[in-house]
Write a protein that holds these residues in place. Structure first.
Motif, PDB file in Angstrom:
ATOM      1  N   MET B 115       0.356   9.551   5.444  1.00 18.41           N
ATOM      2  CA  MET B 115       0.253   8.141   5.065  1.00 18.41           C
ATOM      3  C   MET B 115      -0.586   7.347   6.064  1.00 18.41           C
ATOM      4  SD  MET B 115       1.162   5.760   2.968  1.00 18.41           S
ATOM      5  CE  MET B 115       0.764   4.011   3.061  1.00 18.41           C
ATOM      6  N   ARG B 117      -3.327   7.917   7.322  1.00 16.73           N
ATOM      7  CA  ARG B 117      -4.744   7.845   6.967  1.00 16.73           C
ATOM      8  C   ARG B 117      -4.994   6.751   5.931  1.00 16.73           C
ATOM      9  NH1 ARG B 117      -4.099  13.022   8.775  1.00 16.73           N
ATOM     10  NH2 ARG B 117      -3.049  13.795   6.937  1.00 16.73           N
ATOM     11  N   SER B 118      -4.034   6.581   5.021  1.00 13.60           N
ATOM     12  CA  SER B 118      -4.161   5.469   4.070  1.00 13.60           C
ATOM     13  C   SER B 118      -4.026   4.140   4.807  1.00 13.60           C
ATOM     14  CB  SER B 118      -3.078   5.560   2.987  1.00 13.60           C
ATOM     15  OG  SER B 118      -3.310   6.669   2.159  1.00 13.60           O
ATOM     16  N   SER B 119      -3.052   4.078   5.716  1.00 14.59           N
ATOM     17  CA  SER B 119      -2.797   2.830   6.439  1.00 14.59           C
ATOM     18  C   SER B 119      -4.007   2.412   7.264  1.00 14.59           C
ATOM     19  CB  SER B 119      -1.592   2.992   7.376  1.00 14.59           C
ATOM     20  OG  SER B 119      -0.443   3.295   6.628  1.00 14.59           O
ATOM     21  N   LEU B 120      -4.604   3.380   7.972  1.00 16.60           N
ATOM     22  CA  LEU B 120      -5.704   3.043   8.866  1.00 16.60           C
ATOM     23  C   LEU B 120      -7.025   2.876   8.119  1.00 16.60           C
ATOM     24  CD1 LEU B 120      -4.933   5.186  12.036  1.00 16.60           C
ATOM     25  CD2 LEU B 120      -4.215   2.859  11.475  1.00 16.60           C
ATOM     26  N   THR B 121      -7.118   3.440   6.920  1.00 13.43           N
ATOM     27  CA  THR B 121      -8.302   3.184   6.105  1.00 13.43           C
ATOM     28  C   THR B 121      -8.241   1.757   5.571  1.00 13.43           C
ATOM     29  OG1 THR B 121      -8.304   5.498   5.461  1.00 13.43           O
ATOM     30  CG2 THR B 121      -9.706   4.053   4.194  1.00 13.43           C
ATOM     31  N   ALA B 122      -7.027   1.311   5.236  1.00 13.23           N
ATOM     32  CA  ALA B 122      -6.868  -0.054   4.734  1.00 13.23           C
ATOM     33  C   ALA B 122      -7.069  -1.073   5.854  1.00 13.23           C
ATOM     34  CB  ALA B 122      -5.493  -0.224   4.094  1.00 13.23           C
ATOM     35  N   VAL B 123      -6.658  -0.698   7.063  1.00  8.24           N
ATOM     36  CA  VAL B 123      -6.762  -1.609   8.210  1.00  8.24           C
ATOM     37  C   VAL B 123      -7.509  -0.884   9.334  1.00  8.24           C
ATOM     38  CG1 VAL B 123      -5.474  -3.122   9.777  1.00  8.24           C
ATOM     39  CG2 VAL B 123      -4.521  -2.560   7.543  1.00  8.24           C
ATOM     40  N   PRO B 124      -8.824  -0.779   9.212  1.00 10.53           N
ATOM     41  CA  PRO B 124      -9.562   0.067  10.159  1.00 10.53           C
ATOM     42  C   PRO B 124      -9.569  -0.456  11.591  1.00 10.53           C
ATOM     43  CG  PRO B 124     -11.073  -1.035   8.658  1.00 10.53           C
ATOM     44  CD  PRO B 124      -9.697  -1.325   8.169  1.00 10.53           C
TER      45      PRO B 124
END
Lengths: 311, 282
Positions: B115, B117-124
């Motif tokens: 998860m 990776r999803s979190s940090l893609t949304a909030v780079p």
């Protein structure tokens, strides 16, 4: 538009991506090909800022991914289908992602419907099949209605219906003027979905070309000729740069001369042909032909040959 | 699937890249909202928090019931050393286990499932995710644990009052001990968040947090007494727990200096987590 300039990523002593440069343009589906370990996933992770390049840079619409104020609305990414907490429902997963960028709840419902997950959206993701996981990943990528999509192996695990669905979806998205980059190890799938290809091997660029050209260049342009009088035809074809091989008495595999020319030569001599078929290499063959080098080059003195390939 | 062919952008805007509705940006408040959705949509959150409240209230009341009923048969010395607040709030020792574990899971759970990776893609920019998780979890733990400590205290002292051995919130140091329980557990939770973000691994994170909180003081006991006395006040849990002591215990720091030191250790861990989260590949 995705632009990579001299992109390099090293993990300790291992170089995953080396001096990679390419441009992914809007309005077309661009396929990203390479054998396992070629650096496709690493490159995609660098595009969305999960990994930072050792040197070089990659930008999306002119900015590095992390510099975008509303990244989900700029780039939709599905790097691994299982980038989801297994204990949460699909709906809540998407709702949390949407909240980071102020995407309304309505849009979450829309993408859930779009990928066909409505019936299972309230169920925990842990129980999802691989195909359902892929659909959820794609829903997440579409959430912000982005102009650019980056998808790693999106057809992996989808059933034939799902494969057809994603193929149509991606082509439609590209037709709307979006930039679509997808990786796949299924070359046949690329032939049907992509218009442009970026091929890498061992972290280096091997080809940046249209699918059509890729096949044309990689195939040897051979012609299969079948005739009861093959023995009589064979010497007539001889010439500089022409080679003829034969496995059966009546069949010739000819390269270096066009099928038109073969037909005329045979007609002039009154030789009846049963078959005259130009052989096109499939994308699969073309790909293997091209990346075989990248695999073979794993020897200490590879550097020189490697550069020729990259050039 | 019939919905499959509908690929028109149906969002709140026109075609991407063209002028449309105002485009939302990632803000700290939005990331906080997203983390709130994440926190409340996991079953583990509920069970763990229910567990910690039960531990704090349940054991607090239980110990008071036992003390009240056994009071007449206690020795004079036992009665002399009886600490109604410590007895009442001792459930925190178990509650901190649940709070620390859930704190570690805030990050390690995301790393374990992918998860993150999803979190940090949304909030780079990444750091807003750390601040949101830390602030949100601290707020939830503080509110729940302060309430639970108050309930435990009021019920427990009610039971002790039957033997006239209870104390009141207005007695010196008592309010500090009761509210200190919520504060101590809040910082334990934050330490868990920081360690989870640093180690990115659930088992390692839990072992580290409780190694520091529970095992270090026990290890220190193996040292010569003078060394132990010199070292143990400065250990994170001993320092933090001094806030809950109504009467000063030998070889511990004073309540507020001790608690501030515990906060400083935790802030250092959070700062380390911030640097690593920003620098490392996800």
């Amino acid at each position: 538009m995705i632009e990579a300039h001299a992109l390099t990523k090293r993990y300790g002593a291992r170089t995953a991506v080396s001096d990679l440069g390419f441009t992914v343009r809007p309005g077309a589906v661009t396929g990203f090909l390479g054998p396992n370990g070629a650096g496709k996933s690493t490159t995609m992770r660098m595009i969305v800022g999960l990994d930072s390049p050792t040197s070089g840079r990659v930008t999306v619409n002119g900015k590095q991914y992390a510099e975008h104020r509303a990244p989900l609305r700029e780039v939709g990414a599905m790097l691994e289908a299982r980038a989801v907490h297994t204990g949460r429902s699909a709906y809540h997963h998407l709702l949390a992602l949407a909240a980071t960028t102020g995407i309304p709840r309505r849009r979450v419902d829309e993408v859930v419907d779009l990928v066909g997950l409505r019936e299972v959206a309230r169920k925990r993701v842990g129980g999802f099949s691989l195909g359902m996981g892929q659909r959820l990943g794609i829903a997440g990528a579409l959430l912000g209605d982005p102009a650019t999509l980056v998808l790693d192996e999106p057809v992996n695990g989808l059933d034939p219906e799902g494969v057809l669905w994603i193929r149509t979806l991606l082509r439609d998205l590209a037709a709307e003027g979006r930039t679509v980059l997808l990786s796949s190890h299924l070359m046949s799938e690329m032939a049907l979905t992509a218009e442009h290809l970026i091929v890498i091997g061992r972290g280096r660029l091997i080809a940046d070309t249209s699918v059509e050209e890729f096949v044309r260049n990689a195939s040897g342009h051979t012609v299969r000729v079948r005739s009861e009088e093959a023995d009589r035809l064979r010497p007539l074809l001889a010439g500089p740069g022409v080679s003829v091989t034969s496995d059966e008495r009546t069949v010739l595999i000819v390269s270096g001369i066009s099928s038109d020319r073969i037909g005329r030569l045979a007609a002039d001599e009154g030789i009846a042909l049963a078959e005259l078929v130009p052989q096109h290499a499939s994308l699969e063959q073309a790909f293997m032909e091209m990346t075989r080098d990248a695999v073979e080059f794993q020897t200490p003195d590879a550097a020189m040959v490697d550069e020729e390939v990259a050039a | 699937m019939s919905v499959a062919m509908d690929t028109r952008p149906v969002g709140d805007s026109a075609h991407p890249g063209t002028a449309g509705a105002p485009r939302g940006q990632v803000t700290q408040a939005r990331v906080l909202h997203a983390e709130w959705i994440k926190l409340r949509t996991l079953r583990s959150t509920f069970w763990t928090l229910i567990g910690s409240v039960t531990a704090l209230v349940g054991f607090g009341v239980l110990f008071c019931i036992i003390s009240a009923s056994r009071w007449p048969s206690m020795s004079a010395q036992e009665q002399h050393h009886f600490d109604p607040v410590q007895t009442n709030l001792r459930g925190y020792f178990l509650a901190q286990l649940a709070i620390g574990v859930l704190g570690v899971l805030m990050f390690s759970g995301e790393y374990a499932t992918g998860m993150i990776r999803s979190s940090l893609t949304a909030v780079p920019r990444r750091l807003p995710v750390l601040w949101a998780k830390a602030a949100l979890y601290a707020a939830v733990v503080w509110a729940l644990m302060t309430a639970a400590a108050l309930v435990a205290f009021l019920v427990g002292q009610g039971l002790l009052a039957s033997r006239h051995i209870g104390v009141s919130l207005t007695d010196p140091g008592v309010a500090r001990a009761v509210f200190g329980t919520g504060l101590y557990l809040t910082v334990v939770g934050l330490l868990g968040v920081a360690v989870g973000a640093i180690l990115r691994n659930t088992a390692g994170g839990i072992a580290t947090v409780f190694g520091v909180l529970l095992i270090l003081p026990v290890l220190a006991e193996a040292l010569p007494t003078s060394w132990n006395n010199a070292i143990s006040p400065w250990l994170p849990s001993t320092a933090g727990q001094s806030l809950m002591a109504v009467h000063h215990v030998d070889h511990t720091l004073h309540p507020w200096p001790g608690f501030v030191l515990f906060c400083a250790y935790t802030l250092a861990a959070l700062a380390g987590a911030a640097v690593l989260l920003k620098r490392r590949d996800a």
